[in-house]
Design a protein around this motif. Sequence first.
Motif, PDB file in Angstrom:
ATOM      1  N   ILE A  46       0.949  -1.241   0.068  1.00 37.32           N
ATOM      2  CA  ILE A  46       0.088  -0.040  -0.088  1.00 37.32           C
ATOM      3  C   ILE A  46       0.917   1.193  -0.139  1.00 37.32           C
ATOM      4  O   ILE A  46       1.591   1.509   0.832  1.00 37.32           O
ATOM      5  N   LEU A  47       0.844   2.093  -1.004  1.00 37.84           N
ATOM      6  CA  LEU A  47       1.524   3.235  -1.157  1.00 37.84           C
ATOM      7  C   LEU A  47       0.679   4.483  -0.451  1.00 37.84           C
ATOM      8  O   LEU A  47       1.684   5.422   0.158  1.00 37.84           O
ATOM      9  N   PHE A  48      -0.278   4.412  -0.270  1.00 34.45           N
ATOM     10  CA  PHE A  48      -1.107   5.646   0.331  1.00 34.45           C
ATOM     11  C   PHE A  48      -2.480   4.785   0.959  1.00 34.45           C
ATOM     12  O   PHE A  48      -3.171   4.258   0.016  1.00 34.45           O
ATOM     13  N   ARG A  49      -2.605   5.254   1.810  1.00 38.12           N
ATOM     14  CA  ARG A  49      -4.073   4.622   2.824  1.00 38.12           C
ATOM     15  C   ARG A  49      -4.772   5.954   3.238  1.00 38.12           C
ATOM     16  O   ARG A  49      -4.316   6.635   4.125  1.00 38.12           O
ATOM     17  N   HIS A  50      -5.903   5.969   2.671  1.00 36.68           N
ATOM     18  CA  HIS A  50      -6.765   7.451   2.690  1.00 36.68           C
ATOM     19  C   HIS A  50      -7.072   7.453   4.299  1.00 36.68           C
ATOM     20  O   HIS A  50      -7.288   8.583   4.775  1.00 36.68           O
ATOM     21  N   ASP A  91      12.179   5.993  -2.012  1.00 37.78           N
ATOM     22  CA  ASP A  91      11.723   5.012  -2.948  1.00 37.78           C
ATOM     23  C   ASP A  91      10.236   4.763  -2.894  1.00 37.78           C
ATOM     24  O   ASP A  91       9.458   5.441  -2.160  1.00 37.78           O
ATOM     25  N   LEU A  92       9.493   4.142  -3.846  1.00 37.56           N
ATOM     26  CA  LEU A  92       8.419   4.008  -4.078  1.00 37.56           C
ATOM     27  C   LEU A  92       7.412   3.345  -2.943  1.00 37.56           C
ATOM     28  O   LEU A  92       6.315   3.369  -2.600  1.00 37.56           O
ATOM     29  N   PHE A  93       8.448   2.526  -2.221  1.00 35.21           N
ATOM     30  CA  PHE A  93       7.860   1.625  -0.888  1.00 35.21           C
ATOM     31  C   PHE A  93       7.836   2.503   0.339  1.00 35.21           C
ATOM     32  O   PHE A  93       7.350   1.883   1.199  1.00 35.21           O
ATOM     33  N   PRO A 365       8.833  -5.070 -13.099  1.00 33.67           N
ATOM     34  CA  PRO A 365       8.113  -3.950 -12.808  1.00 33.67           C
ATOM     35  C   PRO A 365       6.973  -4.116 -11.719  1.00 33.67           C
ATOM     36  O   PRO A 365       6.934  -5.182 -11.141  1.00 33.67           O
ATOM     37  N   ALA A 366       6.161  -2.948 -11.494  1.00 38.56           N
ATOM     38  CA  ALA A 366       5.137  -3.142 -10.772  1.00 38.56           C
ATOM     39  C   ALA A 366       3.860  -2.464 -11.564  1.00 38.56           C
ATOM     40  O   ALA A 366       3.988  -1.322 -12.395  1.00 38.56           O
ATOM     41  N   LEU A 367       2.677  -2.833 -11.023  1.00 35.20           N
ATOM     42  CA  LEU A 367       1.337  -2.377 -11.393  1.00 35.20           C
ATOM     43  C   LEU A 367       0.726  -1.733 -10.131  1.00 35.20           C
ATOM     44  O   LEU A 367       0.699  -2.240  -9.133  1.00 35.20           O
ATOM     45  N   THR A 368       0.586  -0.309 -10.384  1.00 34.45           N
ATOM     46  CA  THR A 368      -0.010   0.449  -9.292  1.00 34.45           C
ATOM     47  C   THR A 368      -1.562   0.843  -9.615  1.00 34.45           C
ATOM     48  O   THR A 368      -1.878   0.829 -10.974  1.00 34.45           O
ATOM     49  N   THR A 378     -21.639   4.049  -5.847  1.00 37.14           N
ATOM     50  CA  THR A 378     -20.795   5.148  -5.779  1.00 37.14           C
ATOM     51  C   THR A 378     -19.545   4.916  -5.068  1.00 37.14           C
ATOM     52  O   THR A 378     -19.567   4.118  -4.222  1.00 37.14           O
ATOM     53  N   VAL A 379     -18.466   5.398  -5.857  1.00 35.85           N
ATOM     54  CA  VAL A 379     -17.092   5.155  -5.318  1.00 35.85           C
ATOM     55  C   VAL A 379     -16.994   6.305  -4.313  1.00 35.85           C
ATOM     56  O   VAL A 379     -17.261   7.484  -4.350  1.00 35.85           O
ATOM     57  N   THR A 380     -16.638   5.990  -2.868  1.00 34.26           N
ATOM     58  CA  THR A 380     -16.476   6.695  -2.119  1.00 34.26           C
ATOM     59  C   THR A 380     -15.008   7.331  -1.882  1.00 34.26           C
ATOM     60  O   THR A 380     -14.172   6.910  -2.790  1.00 34.26           O
ATOM     61  N   PRO A 381     -14.793   8.206  -1.051  1.00 30.43           N
ATOM     62  CA  PRO A 381     -13.455   8.785  -0.954  1.00 30.43           C
ATOM     63  C   PRO A 381     -12.377   7.790  -0.531  1.00 30.43           C
ATOM     64  O   PRO A 381     -11.364   8.114  -0.343  1.00 30.43           O
ATOM     65  N   ASP A 382     -12.870   6.585   0.168  1.00 28.96           N
ATOM     66  CA  ASP A 382     -11.972   5.777   0.974  1.00 28.96           C
ATOM     67  C   ASP A 382     -11.065   4.904  -0.206  1.00 28.96           C
ATOM     68  O   ASP A 382     -11.512   3.950  -0.654  1.00 28.96           O
ATOM     69  N   ARG A 383      -9.907   5.744  -0.800  1.00 24.40           N
ATOM     70  CA  ARG A 383      -9.310   5.066  -1.640  1.00 24.40           C
ATOM     71  C   ARG A 383      -7.807   4.840  -1.241  1.00 24.40           C
ATOM     72  O   ARG A 383      -7.077   5.672  -0.782  1.00 24.40           O
ATOM     73  N   ASP A 384      -7.239   3.770  -1.752  1.00 33.16           N
ATOM     74  CA  ASP A 384      -6.031   3.364  -1.548  1.00 33.16           C
ATOM     75  C   ASP A 384      -4.973   3.205  -2.798  1.00 33.16           C
ATOM     76  O   ASP A 384      -5.786   2.805  -3.575  1.00 33.16           O
ATOM     77  N   ILE A 385      -3.782   3.622  -2.898  1.00 29.83           N
ATOM     78  CA  ILE A 385      -3.129   3.123  -3.793  1.00 29.83           C
ATOM     79  C   ILE A 385      -2.315   1.924  -3.548  1.00 29.83           C
ATOM     80  O   ILE A 385      -1.790   1.892  -2.437  1.00 29.83           O
ATOM     81  N   VAL A 386      -2.516   0.957  -4.378  1.00 30.40           N
ATOM     82  CA  VAL A 386      -1.816  -0.343  -4.409  1.00 30.40           C
ATOM     83  C   VAL A 386      -0.860  -0.807  -5.248  1.00 30.40           C
ATOM     84  O   VAL A 386      -0.821  -0.227  -6.408  1.00 30.40           O
ATOM     85  N   LEU A 387       0.262  -1.378  -4.936  1.00 30.20           N
ATOM     86  CA  LEU A 387       1.262  -1.722  -5.847  1.00 30.20           C
ATOM     87  C   LEU A 387       1.590  -3.114  -5.669  1.00 30.20           C
ATOM     88  O   LEU A 387       1.551  -3.629  -4.563  1.00 30.20           O
ATOM     89  N   LYS A 388       1.543  -3.894  -6.934  1.00 32.03           N
ATOM     90  CA  LYS A 388       1.797  -5.402  -6.951  1.00 32.03           C
ATOM     91  C   LYS A 388       2.739  -5.634  -7.986  1.00 32.03           C
ATOM     92  O   LYS A 388       2.911  -4.746  -9.036  1.00 32.03           O
ATOM     93  N   ARG A 389       3.628  -6.411  -7.790  1.00 34.90           N
ATOM     94  CA  ARG A 389       4.914  -6.658  -8.819  1.00 34.90           C
ATOM     95  C   ARG A 389       4.213  -7.554  -9.863  1.00 34.90           C
ATOM     96  O   ARG A 389       3.330  -8.292  -9.606  1.00 34.90           O
ATOM     97  N   VAL A 390       5.027  -7.261 -11.047  1.00 35.62           N
ATOM     98  CA  VAL A 390       4.567  -8.112 -12.254  1.00 35.62           C
ATOM     99  C   VAL A 390       6.041  -8.601 -12.833  1.00 35.62           C
ATOM    100  O   VAL A 390       7.161  -7.970 -12.596  1.00 35.62           O
TER     101      VAL A 390
END
Length: 404
Positions: A46-50, A91-93, A365-368, A378-390
Amino acid sequence: MSQPSPSSRRRAGHRIGAALVSTCLALPAAAGEPSLSMRVEEGEHILFRHAAEACETWDIPDTPTRAFRGVDGLVHVMQSHYRGRWLAGPDLFSLRHGCAVAFEGAGSADPASFDNQSWIGATYSPDGKRVFAIVHNEYHGERFGAPCRKGEESACWYNSLTGAVSQDGGLHFQPTQPRLIAALPFRAEETRGHHAGYFEPTNILAWNGAFYAMANVVAPEPQRSGNCLLRTPTLEDPSAWRVWRGSAFDTALADPYAGPIQPEHHLCDPVAPDVLRWPVTSLTRHEASGTFIATMRGRAKGSDGRERTGVYVATSPDLVHWAGPALLMEAPLFGSCDASDAISYPALIDPDSTDRNFGTVGDHPALTFVRADTDGCTVTPDRDIVLKRVRIDPTSASARRSSR
């Protein structure tokens, strides 16, 4: 809006984890299979947790990941709402979210200003200090008296791309002069009835002495809708961008408010519409093979006849001719009414890229992407940025073809 507890978010993450792992599944397409075989690996970061890091309710990730390495040695990530804030870290992590606002549009009531609600959609820094940006600019005429009824507000949505620049490593952005990069050859009132314009720019990619980006175009005739490819020899002058048309980048995009223009002289030809079926969200170049990779979010039937939603990829030797698409990761998308963990804004990025602007990828690489909780449809504001390796296997696709 109420937000789910951290424990419910963790349960959602476990629920979706297995479904997100897949190899590329090609769709029936005349252009053939992508030339790179790719698969998403188990696990995520998780790069960002709302729920823990947002500076205000609508401090949300609302674009794909855009990053550069600054002169300060940090990785800077812009993936923000119209009030642009940075993530930064070694770094990204190891990113931390700051609350200082680096950019915000004026919210002007004048569509001719091209300074309305504005998102930084792409960044490029040549030296870690100067940072050029492509801005996704939204004018919503219904907010200023345009005749669009409630529930049909998108009929008054007029979109453009503008330029911004920072001289201090991205801390503060100012509009470029001139401001406009890309607009339809029509004024806002001429497109009323459907959302229209140049939307969602990809990252800026440097290649062979020029800079490239794509944007999704929704337009009335004679402009065709699809992904338009833009090129410029310099980021200093927004008016230097040209679009692909016919067989060359020799078409300029005009300001429809600057005076009478002939629309047919300012059109782009969407690139590979049978392959790039949905808005392209990122462009990268695989270093070992020289192959370009486009990511998209979409919904399509596979060769087995089953409809799948998720992240799709396509490949190209030259940014004009594309093969695919293929499903990289199956997942519910924003707008899925039966999913509490829908995703959007996918981007391919390599944490180990040697490119200052992360335009190149290696074999790991990674997929974000952005993952959100929903309230019904409805999409709520509770959104996280996720990174998974590829994992990328550049030889597998060619091997499959040679064995036939």
